[in-house]
Design an enzyme around this catalytic site. Sequence first.
Site, PDB file in Angstrom:
ATOM      1  N   ILE A  67     -35.087  57.717  15.928  1.00 23.01           N
ATOM      2  CA  ILE A  67     -34.345  57.794  17.183  1.00 23.01           C
ATOM      3  C   ILE A  67     -33.006  58.472  16.954  1.00 23.01           C
ATOM      4  CG2 ILE A  67     -33.207  56.459  18.986  1.00 23.01           C
ATOM      5  CD1 ILE A  67     -35.362  54.348  18.677  1.00 23.01           C
ATOM      6  N   GLY A 119     -26.205  57.330  12.586  1.00 24.86           N
ATOM      7  CA  GLY A 119     -24.768  57.315  12.755  1.00 24.86           C
ATOM      8  C   GLY A 119     -24.107  57.079  11.415  1.00 24.86           C
ATOM      9  N   ASP A 132     -15.290  50.282  22.769  1.00 24.76           N
ATOM     10  CA  ASP A 132     -15.886  51.584  22.435  1.00 24.76           C
ATOM     11  C   ASP A 132     -16.930  51.973  23.480  1.00 24.76           C
ATOM     12  OD1 ASP A 132     -16.224  53.907  20.943  1.00 24.76           O
ATOM     13  OD2 ASP A 132     -17.727  53.018  19.614  1.00 24.76           O
TER      14      ASP A 132
END
Length: 175
Positions: free
Chosen positions: A19, A22, A146
Amino acid sequence: MVLDTKFEIEKKYEIIDNIGFGAYGVVVAAKDTSISESTEGESNLVAIKKIVKAFEHRIFSLRTYRELKIQRLLDHENVLGIKRILKPANRATFNEIYVVTELMETDLAQIIKSNQKLTDDHIQFFLYQILRGLKYIHSAGIYHRDLKPRNLLVNSNCDLKICDFGLARADIPSL
């Protein structure tokens, strides 16, 4: 191997596709073969996030611990919840964490970048779900810190879930 990362997970999980990735890990789509496709109300498709080098630095460890603790506390339809945290295969070499969550198809950033036309109804529905999720999170004394389109996951039904609590803080002393 997924994106040059070795996934050592239980055999009941069958990796379908990657997917994304990070700074802290890699996420794959997988099928939980212990759940039949006909099981009512529960999908056998999941996302598995591998948090690499979870204990390499004290700051990474604290961030991971805080994120997992907060995410396990939250239970709301507009917040990505944790289904399971997989046990390490070997305690002696335990340095990565596998977190199983519900599988969402994309994020709001990808939808905004795509050629897909967003109607006023879509925008209002997304905003409604964001505000519902934030109200719940804030009522629990958690501040996300965030919130951005990349951290808002969406599926084909336009259901939206807030994710990535790595920078979140709790207004509760025990967290």
